[in-house]
Design a protein around this motif. Structure first.
Motif, short mmCIF file in Angstrom:
data_model
loop_
_atom_site.label_atom_id
_atom_site.label_comp_id
_atom_site.label_asym_id
_atom_site.label_seq_id
_atom_site.Cartn_x
_atom_site.Cartn_y
_atom_site.Cartn_z
N LEU A 1 3.05 -7.91 -3.49
CA LEU A 1 2.33 -7.79 -2.23
C LEU A 1 1.12 -6.88 -2.39
N VAL A 2 0.01 -7.25 -1.72
CA VAL A 2 -1.16 -6.37 -1.66
C VAL A 2 -1.40 -6.08 -0.18
N ASP A 3 -1.29 -4.82 0.20
CA ASP A 3 -1.39 -4.44 1.62
C ASP A 3 -0.52 -5.34 2.49
N GLY A 4 0.68 -5.62 2.01
CA GLY A 4 1.63 -6.41 2.79
C GLY A 4 1.46 -7.91 2.69
N ASP A 5 0.38 -8.37 2.03
CA ASP A 5 0.11 -9.81 1.92
C ASP A 5 0.74 -10.33 0.61
N ASP A 6 1.60 -11.35 0.72
CA ASP A 6 2.34 -11.86 -0.44
C ASP A 6 1.43 -12.76 -1.30
N VAL A 7 1.14 -12.33 -2.53
CA VAL A 7 0.23 -13.08 -3.41
C VAL A 7 0.99 -13.78 -4.54
N THR A 8 2.33 -13.70 -4.53
CA THR A 8 3.14 -14.17 -5.65
C THR A 8 2.83 -15.60 -6.08
N ASP A 9 2.71 -16.49 -5.09
CA ASP A 9 2.55 -17.91 -5.43
C ASP A 9 1.20 -18.22 -6.08
#
Ligand code: DC
Length: 202
Positions: free
Chosen positions: A73-81
């Motif tokens: 997560l970056v600042d709570g935003d899920d970037v995994t995919d």
């Protein structure tokens, strides 16, 4: 400071698989520093930044809250995919060449290890040379270009060769083998064998 096993090497050399397996075998934590650079590249795109804007990327690298676990997560935003997208593969070399980004990531990597509950297996490109030059064990993993491309599945030989070139010729912390790192060629060898070789060196 927790104990560190530092592993560097080019894309597809087997670093992530081997580092994860060594951490599991020893009951240590695993830190994938490539995911940190990838996460920043994705966050920058999502915010509409020009990936070549060194000042904006530098500021983002200082302020962003990075959470590294099952999900990234970056600042709570899920970037995994998006971590392994073609666009991320391209963007990340530019982001990783930014000196301010690097110094911020290096500091975060040291903080991560300082607060880890036990030993940490850390993998990347500058871990043995810059981040943890005094690690208990330093390893440089590699494999033939063909095998590395095969392991990366969708990423073709040209794309990997391009990233190798960018990673090893950049001015700031280029990928290189530390003089006292153990050199392991993983071509045609099983993960179990390599993990055994590493654990025996402790
Ligand atoms: O290991 P990886 O393929 O996920 O790394 C992604 C990119 O980040 C790669 O182009 C090299 C860069 N990188 C780096 O410069 N320093 C690190 N410690 C880890 C990765």
């Amino acid at each position: 400071m927790s104990e560190v096993i530092a592993i560097d090497g080019p894309a597809g050399s087997g670093k992530s698989t081997v580092a994860r397996a060594v951490a599991e075998r020893l009951g240590w934590t695993y830190l994938d520093t490539g995911a940190m650079y990838r996460a920043l590249a994705i966050a920058a795109r999502r915010r509409g930044f020009n990936i070549e804007d060194e000042v904006a990327l530098g500021a983002l690298s200082q302020s962003a809250k990075l959470e590294l676990g099952e999900r990234v997560l970056v600042d709570g935003d899920d970037v995994t995919d998006d971590l392994r997208l073609d666009r991320t593969n391209r963007d990340v070399s530019i982001v990783a060449a930014n000196a301010e980004v690097r110094s911020s990531m290096v500091q975060r990597q040291r903080d991560y290890v300082a607060t880890a509950p036990g030993g940490v297996v850390v993998e990347g490109r500058d871990i043995t040379t810059v981040v943890f030059p005094d690690a208990r064990l330093k390893i440089f993993l590699t494999a033939s270009l063909e095998e590395r491309a095969r392991r990366r599945g969708e990423e073709d030989v040209e794309s990997i060769a391009r990233r190798d070139e960018a990673d090893s010729t950049r001015t700031t912390s280029p990928l290189r083998k530390a003089d006292d790192a153990l050199f392991i060629d993983t071509t045609g060898r099983s993960v179990d064998l390599i993990v055994e070789e590493i654990v025996q060196c402790l």
